[in-house]
Design a protein around this motif. Sequence first.
Motif, PDB file in Angstrom:
ATOM      1  N   ALA A  16      -8.585   3.335  45.835  1.00  0.00           N
ATOM      2  CA  ALA A  16      -9.367   2.146  46.161  1.00  0.00           C
ATOM      3  C   ALA A  16      -9.347   1.891  47.667  1.00  0.00           C
ATOM      4  N   LYS A  17     -10.494   1.413  48.153  1.00  0.00           N
ATOM      5  CA  LYS A  17     -10.599   1.086  49.570  1.00  0.00           C
ATOM      6  C   LYS A  17     -10.758  -0.417  49.723  1.00  0.00           C
ATOM      7  N   TYR A  18     -10.261  -0.943  50.817  1.00  0.00           N
ATOM      8  CA  TYR A  18     -10.343  -2.374  51.088  1.00  0.00           C
ATOM      9  C   TYR A  18     -10.793  -2.614  52.515  1.00  0.00           C
ATOM     10  N   GLY A  19     -11.478  -3.734  52.692  1.00  0.00           N
ATOM     11  CA  GLY A  19     -11.822  -4.146  54.031  1.00  0.00           C
ATOM     12  C   GLY A  19     -10.569  -4.449  54.824  1.00  0.00           C
ATOM     13  N   ILE A  20     -10.626  -4.248  56.132  1.00  0.00           N
ATOM     14  CA  ILE A  20      -9.428  -4.403  56.953  1.00  0.00           C
ATOM     15  C   ILE A  20      -8.889  -5.825  56.900  1.00  0.00           C
ATOM     16  N   PHE A  21      -9.757  -6.765  56.636  1.00  0.00           N
ATOM     17  CA  PHE A  21      -9.354  -8.178  56.600  1.00  0.00           C
ATOM     18  C   PHE A  21      -8.579  -8.522  55.328  1.00  0.00           C
ATOM     19  N   VAL A  22      -8.557  -7.622  54.359  1.00  0.00           N
ATOM     20  CA  VAL A  22      -7.868  -7.916  53.105  1.00  0.00           C
ATOM     21  C   VAL A  22      -6.357  -7.973  53.310  1.00  0.00           C
ATOM     22  N   ARG A  23      -5.830  -7.058  54.068  1.00  0.00           N
ATOM     23  CA  ARG A  23      -4.404  -7.076  54.451  1.00  0.00           C
ATOM     24  C   ARG A  23      -3.481  -7.220  53.235  1.00  0.00           C
ATOM     25  N   GLY A  24      -3.791  -6.522  52.160  1.00  0.00           N
ATOM     26  CA  GLY A  24      -2.916  -6.497  50.998  1.00  0.00           C
ATOM     27  C   GLY A  24      -3.016  -7.705  50.097  1.00  0.00           C
ATOM     28  N   ARG A  25      -3.933  -8.618  50.364  1.00  0.00           N
ATOM     29  CA  ARG A  25      -4.012  -9.860  49.600  1.00  0.00           C
ATOM     30  C   ARG A  25      -4.839  -9.719  48.317  1.00  0.00           C
ATOM     31  N   PHE A  26      -5.751  -8.777  48.280  1.00  0.00           N
ATOM     32  CA  PHE A  26      -6.678  -8.629  47.155  1.00  0.00           C
ATOM     33  C   PHE A  26      -6.401  -7.320  46.414  1.00  0.00           C
ATOM     34  N   THR A  27      -6.739  -7.322  45.115  1.00  0.00           N
ATOM     35  CA  THR A  27      -6.606  -6.111  44.308  1.00  0.00           C
ATOM     36  C   THR A  27      -7.834  -5.947  43.433  1.00  0.00           C
ATOM     37  N   ILE A  28      -8.439  -4.773  43.494  1.00  0.00           N
ATOM     38  CA  ILE A  28      -9.565  -4.467  42.632  1.00  0.00           C
ATOM     39  C   ILE A  28      -9.051  -3.684  41.423  1.00  0.00           C
ATOM     40  N   SER A  29      -9.613  -3.988  40.278  1.00  0.00           N
ATOM     41  CA  SER A  29      -9.265  -3.247  39.069  1.00  0.00           C
ATOM     42  C   SER A  29     -10.495  -3.171  38.180  1.00  0.00           C
ATOM     43  N   ARG A  30     -10.457  -2.305  37.214  1.00  0.00           N
ATOM     44  CA  ARG A  30     -11.613  -2.138  36.359  1.00  0.00           C
ATOM     45  C   ARG A  30     -11.175  -1.797  34.933  1.00  0.00           C
ATOM     46  N   ASP A  31     -12.000  -2.192  34.002  1.00  0.00           N
ATOM     47  CA  ASP A  31     -11.796  -1.874  32.597  1.00  0.00           C
ATOM     48  C   ASP A  31     -13.122  -1.324  32.092  1.00  0.00           C
ATOM     49  N   TYR A  32     -13.231  -0.010  32.104  1.00  0.00           N
ATOM     50  CA  TYR A  32     -14.515   0.585  31.711  1.00  0.00           C
ATOM     51  C   TYR A  32     -14.800   0.383  30.234  1.00  0.00           C
ATOM     52  N   SER A  33     -13.763   0.187  29.414  1.00  0.00           N
ATOM     53  CA  SER A  33     -14.002  -0.064  27.995  1.00  0.00           C
ATOM     54  C   SER A  33     -14.742  -1.377  27.793  1.00  0.00           C
ATOM     55  N   LYS A  34     -14.608  -2.278  28.784  1.00  0.00           N
ATOM     56  CA  LYS A  34     -15.298  -3.568  28.723  1.00  0.00           C
ATOM     57  C   LYS A  34     -16.406  -3.653  29.769  1.00  0.00           C
ATOM     58  N   ASN A  35     -16.664  -2.543  30.461  1.00  0.00           N
ATOM     59  CA  ASN A  35     -17.665  -2.541  31.537  1.00  0.00           C
ATOM     60  C   ASN A  35     -17.438  -3.708  32.497  1.00  0.00           C
ATOM     61  N   THR A  36     -16.209  -3.867  32.924  1.00  0.00           N
ATOM     62  CA  THR A  36     -15.844  -5.011  33.747  1.00  0.00           C
ATOM     63  C   THR A  36     -15.034  -4.553  34.948  1.00  0.00           C
ATOM     64  N   VAL A  37     -15.321  -5.161  36.086  1.00  0.00           N
ATOM     65  CA  VAL A  37     -14.532  -4.932  37.287  1.00  0.00           C
ATOM     66  C   VAL A  37     -14.032  -6.279  37.771  1.00  0.00           C
ATOM     67  N   TYR A  38     -12.805  -6.306  38.248  1.00  0.00           N
ATOM     68  CA  TYR A  38     -12.155  -7.548  38.669  1.00  0.00           C
ATOM     69  C   TYR A  38     -11.791  -7.486  40.147  1.00  0.00           C
ATOM     70  N   LEU A  39     -11.676  -8.648  40.735  1.00  0.00           N
ATOM     71  CA  LEU A  39     -11.112  -8.772  42.078  1.00  0.00           C
ATOM     72  C   LEU A  39     -10.135  -9.934  42.055  1.00  0.00           C
ATOM     73  N   GLU A  40      -8.873  -9.605  42.142  1.00  0.00           N
ATOM     74  CA  GLU A  40      -7.842 -10.637  42.204  1.00  0.00           C
ATOM     75  C   GLU A  40      -7.557 -10.934  43.664  1.00  0.00           C
ATOM     76  N   MET A  41      -7.706 -12.184  44.028  1.00  0.00           N
ATOM     77  CA  MET A  41      -7.556 -12.598  45.425  1.00  0.00           C
ATOM     78  C   MET A  41      -6.417 -13.599  45.536  1.00  0.00           C
ATOM     79  N   ASN A  42      -5.461 -13.286  46.382  1.00  0.00           N
ATOM     80  CA  ASN A  42      -4.318 -14.151  46.633  1.00  0.00           C
ATOM     81  C   ASN A  42      -4.267 -14.533  48.110  1.00  0.00           C
ATOM     82  N   GLN A  43      -3.475 -15.542  48.404  1.00  0.00           N
ATOM     83  CA  GLN A  43      -3.303 -15.999  49.787  1.00  0.00           C
ATOM     84  C   GLN A  43      -4.661 -16.200  50.473  1.00  0.00           C
ATOM     85  N   LEU A  44      -5.532 -16.871  49.793  1.00  0.00           N
ATOM     86  CA  LEU A  44      -6.876 -17.070  50.329  1.00  0.00           C
ATOM     87  C   LEU A  44      -6.852 -17.933  51.577  1.00  0.00           C
ATOM     88  N   GLU A  45      -7.757 -17.593  52.477  1.00  0.00           N
ATOM     89  CA  GLU A  45      -7.873 -18.287  53.758  1.00  0.00           C
ATOM     90  C   GLU A  45      -9.284 -18.859  53.881  1.00  0.00           C
TER      91      GLU A  45
END
Length: 121
Positions: A56-85
């Motif tokens: 997975a690739k992330y924008g430089i501004f993410v700095r470890g705060r966000f995580t992308i994940s996917r569940d192809y069985s549900k045709n779903t992609v997630y973005l978990e965002m922490n320490q939001l600014e």
Amino acid sequence: QVQLVESGGGLVQPGGSLKLSCVFSGVAGNIDSVGWYRQTLGNQREMVAEDGRTAAKYGIFVRGRFTISRDYSKNTVYLEMNQLEPEDTAAYFCNVKTYITPWSSSPTEYWGQGTQVTVSS
């Protein structure tokens, strides 16, 4: 008919968390990547996170705060965002790239309608 439907945006205080979801349907071919982009008024859309054939690739501004994940069985992609600014305030768009046919030279892109994330106290 291709559909990408995002959800999970909203108003959150600085330091808070949100989890975005994108359910996609009708995407034919071989999916190359799924990802999240964001855009603020007057600015270009920028890549937040993308999950494809390699790590997975992330924008430089993410700095470890966000995580992308996917569940192809549900045709779903997630973005978990922490320490939001406050600077994370933007419309967030789901993106899917797919090779429609085995001989396609480049992938076809699809976009969701966007979900607004506002970080403010």
